[in-house]
Design a protein around this motif. Structure first.
Motif, PDB file in Angstrom:
ATOM      1  N   LEU A   5     -12.821  39.724 -37.471  1.00  0.00           N
ATOM      2  CA  LEU A   5     -13.196  39.007 -38.687  1.00  0.00           C
ATOM      3  C   LEU A   5     -14.461  39.554 -39.312  1.00  0.00           C
ATOM      4  CD1 LEU A   5     -12.337  35.429 -37.473  1.00  0.00           C
ATOM      5  CD2 LEU A   5     -10.978  36.923 -38.932  1.00  0.00           C
ATOM      6  N   SER A   6     -15.406  39.965 -38.480  1.00  0.00           N
ATOM      7  CA  SER A   6     -16.626  40.589 -38.994  1.00  0.00           C
ATOM      8  C   SER A   6     -17.268  41.410 -37.889  1.00  0.00           C
ATOM      9  CB  SER A   6     -17.617  39.540 -39.505  1.00  0.00           C
ATOM     10  OG  SER A   6     -18.095  38.743 -38.445  1.00  0.00           O
ATOM     11  N   SER A   7     -18.107  42.328 -38.317  1.00  0.00           N
ATOM     12  CA  SER A   7     -18.807  43.202 -37.386  1.00  0.00           C
ATOM     13  C   SER A   7     -20.130  43.583 -38.032  1.00  0.00           C
ATOM     14  CB  SER A   7     -17.956  44.442 -37.123  1.00  0.00           C
ATOM     15  OG  SER A   7     -18.611  45.338 -36.273  1.00  0.00           O
ATOM     16  N   SER A   8     -21.219  43.351 -37.317  1.00  0.00           N
ATOM     17  CA  SER A   8     -22.525  43.711 -37.872  1.00  0.00           C
ATOM     18  C   SER A   8     -23.394  44.343 -36.798  1.00  0.00           C
ATOM     19  CB  SER A   8     -23.220  42.481 -38.459  1.00  0.00           C
ATOM     20  OG  SER A   8     -23.424  41.512 -37.458  1.00  0.00           O
ATOM     21  N   MET A  24     -12.491  31.259 -32.727  1.00  0.00           N
ATOM     22  CA  MET A  24     -13.299  32.392 -33.194  1.00  0.00           C
ATOM     23  C   MET A  24     -14.458  32.592 -32.219  1.00  0.00           C
ATOM     24  SD  MET A  24     -11.675  32.946 -35.968  1.00  0.00           S
ATOM     25  CE  MET A  24     -10.587  31.999 -37.011  1.00  0.00           C
ATOM     26  N   PHE A  25     -14.584  33.795 -31.677  1.00  0.00           N
ATOM     27  CA  PHE A  25     -15.653  34.112 -30.739  1.00  0.00           C
ATOM     28  C   PHE A  25     -16.543  35.193 -31.327  1.00  0.00           C
ATOM     29  CE2 PHE A  25     -12.635  32.050 -28.078  1.00  0.00           C
ATOM     30  CZ  PHE A  25     -13.352  31.527 -27.012  1.00  0.00           C
ATOM     31  N   ILE A  26     -17.848  35.060 -31.114  1.00  0.00           N
ATOM     32  CA  ILE A  26     -18.800  36.093 -31.522  1.00  0.00           C
ATOM     33  C   ILE A  26     -19.369  36.705 -30.249  1.00  0.00           C
ATOM     34  CG2 ILE A  26     -20.895  36.639 -32.791  1.00  0.00           C
ATOM     35  CD1 ILE A  26     -20.265  34.203 -34.579  1.00  0.00           C
ATOM     36  N   ILE A  27     -19.220  38.015 -30.140  1.00  0.00           N
ATOM     37  CA  ILE A  27     -19.575  38.738 -28.927  1.00  0.00           C
ATOM     38  C   ILE A  27     -20.408  39.957 -29.312  1.00  0.00           C
ATOM     39  CG2 ILE A  27     -18.625  40.025 -26.971  1.00  0.00           C
ATOM     40  CD1 ILE A  27     -16.036  38.187 -27.598  1.00  0.00           C
ATOM     41  N   PHE A  77     -21.477  37.309 -24.493  1.00  0.00           N
ATOM     42  CA  PHE A  77     -20.930  36.231 -25.316  1.00  0.00           C
ATOM     43  C   PHE A  77     -22.079  35.585 -26.077  1.00  0.00           C
ATOM     44  CE2 PHE A  77     -20.294  31.584 -25.487  1.00  0.00           C
ATOM     45  CZ  PHE A  77     -19.258  31.546 -26.402  1.00  0.00           C
ATOM     46  N   LEU A  78     -21.920  35.432 -27.407  1.00  0.00           N
ATOM     47  CA  LEU A  78     -22.961  34.807 -28.225  1.00  0.00           C
ATOM     48  C   LEU A  78     -22.607  33.373 -28.599  1.00  0.00           C
ATOM     49  CD1 LEU A  78     -23.944  37.761 -30.592  1.00  0.00           C
ATOM     50  CD2 LEU A  78     -25.079  37.007 -28.483  1.00  0.00           C
ATOM     51  N   SER A  79     -21.392  33.156 -29.154  1.00  0.00           N
ATOM     52  CA  SER A  79     -21.020  31.797 -29.551  1.00  0.00           C
ATOM     53  C   SER A  79     -19.523  31.694 -29.800  1.00  0.00           C
ATOM     54  CB  SER A  79     -21.782  31.381 -30.810  1.00  0.00           C
ATOM     55  OG  SER A  79     -21.394  32.166 -31.919  1.00  0.00           O
ATOM     56  N   LYS A  80     -19.070  30.437 -29.869  1.00  0.00           N
ATOM     57  CA  LYS A  80     -17.681  30.147 -30.209  1.00  0.00           C
ATOM     58  C   LYS A  80     -17.691  29.243 -31.428  1.00  0.00           C
ATOM     59  CE  LYS A  80     -13.451  27.989 -28.894  1.00  0.00           C
ATOM     60  NZ  LYS A  80     -12.983  26.694 -28.558  1.00  0.00           N
ATOM     61  N   GLU A  81     -16.826  29.537 -32.365  1.00  0.00           N
ATOM     62  CA  GLU A  81     -16.675  28.712 -33.547  1.00  0.00           C
ATOM     63  C   GLU A  81     -15.321  28.008 -33.476  1.00  0.00           C
ATOM     64  OE1 GLU A  81     -17.253  31.189 -36.972  1.00  0.00           O
ATOM     65  OE2 GLU A  81     -19.326  31.640 -36.428  1.00  0.00           O
ATOM     66  N   VAL A 109     -14.256  37.675 -33.433  1.00  0.00           N
ATOM     67  CA  VAL A 109     -12.849  37.922 -33.121  1.00  0.00           C
ATOM     68  C   VAL A 109     -12.053  36.630 -33.244  1.00  0.00           C
ATOM     69  CG1 VAL A 109     -11.258  38.667 -31.314  1.00  0.00           C
ATOM     70  CG2 VAL A 109     -13.493  39.750 -31.516  1.00  0.00           C
ATOM     71  N   ASN A 110     -10.865  36.725 -33.838  1.00  0.00           N
ATOM     72  CA  ASN A 110      -9.938  35.603 -33.890  1.00  0.00           C
ATOM     73  C   ASN A 110      -9.043  35.675 -32.647  1.00  0.00           C
ATOM     74  OD1 ASN A 110      -7.876  33.767 -34.379  1.00  0.00           O
ATOM     75  ND2 ASN A 110      -7.848  34.179 -36.571  1.00  0.00           N
ATOM     76  N   CYS A 111      -9.460  34.986 -31.602  1.00  0.00           N
ATOM     77  CA  CYS A 111      -8.740  35.052 -30.320  1.00  0.00           C
ATOM     78  C   CYS A 111      -7.405  34.316 -30.360  1.00  0.00           C
ATOM     79  CB  CYS A 111      -9.613  34.515 -29.197  1.00  0.00           C
ATOM     80  SG  CYS A 111     -10.965  35.644 -28.793  1.00  0.00           S
TER      81      CYS A 111
END
Length: 129
Positions: free
Chosen positions: A86-89, A16-19, A8-12, A109-111
């Motif tokens: 939503l995005s992938s890098s 929205m979660f960045i993993i 887990f990196l962050s939550k917006e 990801v839009n959870c």
């Protein structure tokens, strides 16, 4: 044996979660797709430790996979999970591993939308009902 990394990196705002997840495949595209699928697998069936999603969205993996086989085939195998991506890098270079390639990918990801979709398809119950 390949064991995917997951962090887990962050939550917006607005769920929205960045993993970060690792993926393995014959080429870079297959490895990225595997990393993306791994993120959704964790969200649905394992949960994300240290977040409000520490409990998996889907209660029982084997029962859900058997009962909603068509839904999960479309979701994972036919790429429907991308509706909630939503995005992938790429966050690492492609590494040669055991006749394939491994990569780290940061996935947003839009959870909230994912949860609503699971409710509408009767995979999970609405929260509080």
């Amino acid at each position: 044996p390949y064991s995917p990394e997951f962090k887990f990196l962050s939550k917006e705002a607005n769920g929205m979660f960045i993993i970060r997840s690792s993926g393995f495949g014959v080429g870079s595209e297959a490895a990225v797709n595997d990393a993306q699928r791994n993120v959704f697998y964790h969200i649905l069936f394992k949960g994300i430790p240290g977040t409000e999603l520490n409990v998996p969205m889907v209660e029982n993996e084997s029962n859900a996979m058997a009962k909603h086989k068509d839904f999960f085939n479309k979701f994972f195998d036919q790429g429907r999970y991308r509706d909630f991506l939503l995005s992938s890098s790429m966050s690492s270079n492609l590494i040669n591993v055991n006749g394939g390639h491994q990569i780290l990918v940061d996935v947003k990801v839009n959870c909230n939308s994912l949860r609503k979709d699971l409710e509408q398809n009767q995979i999970i119950r609405k929260f509080g009902f």
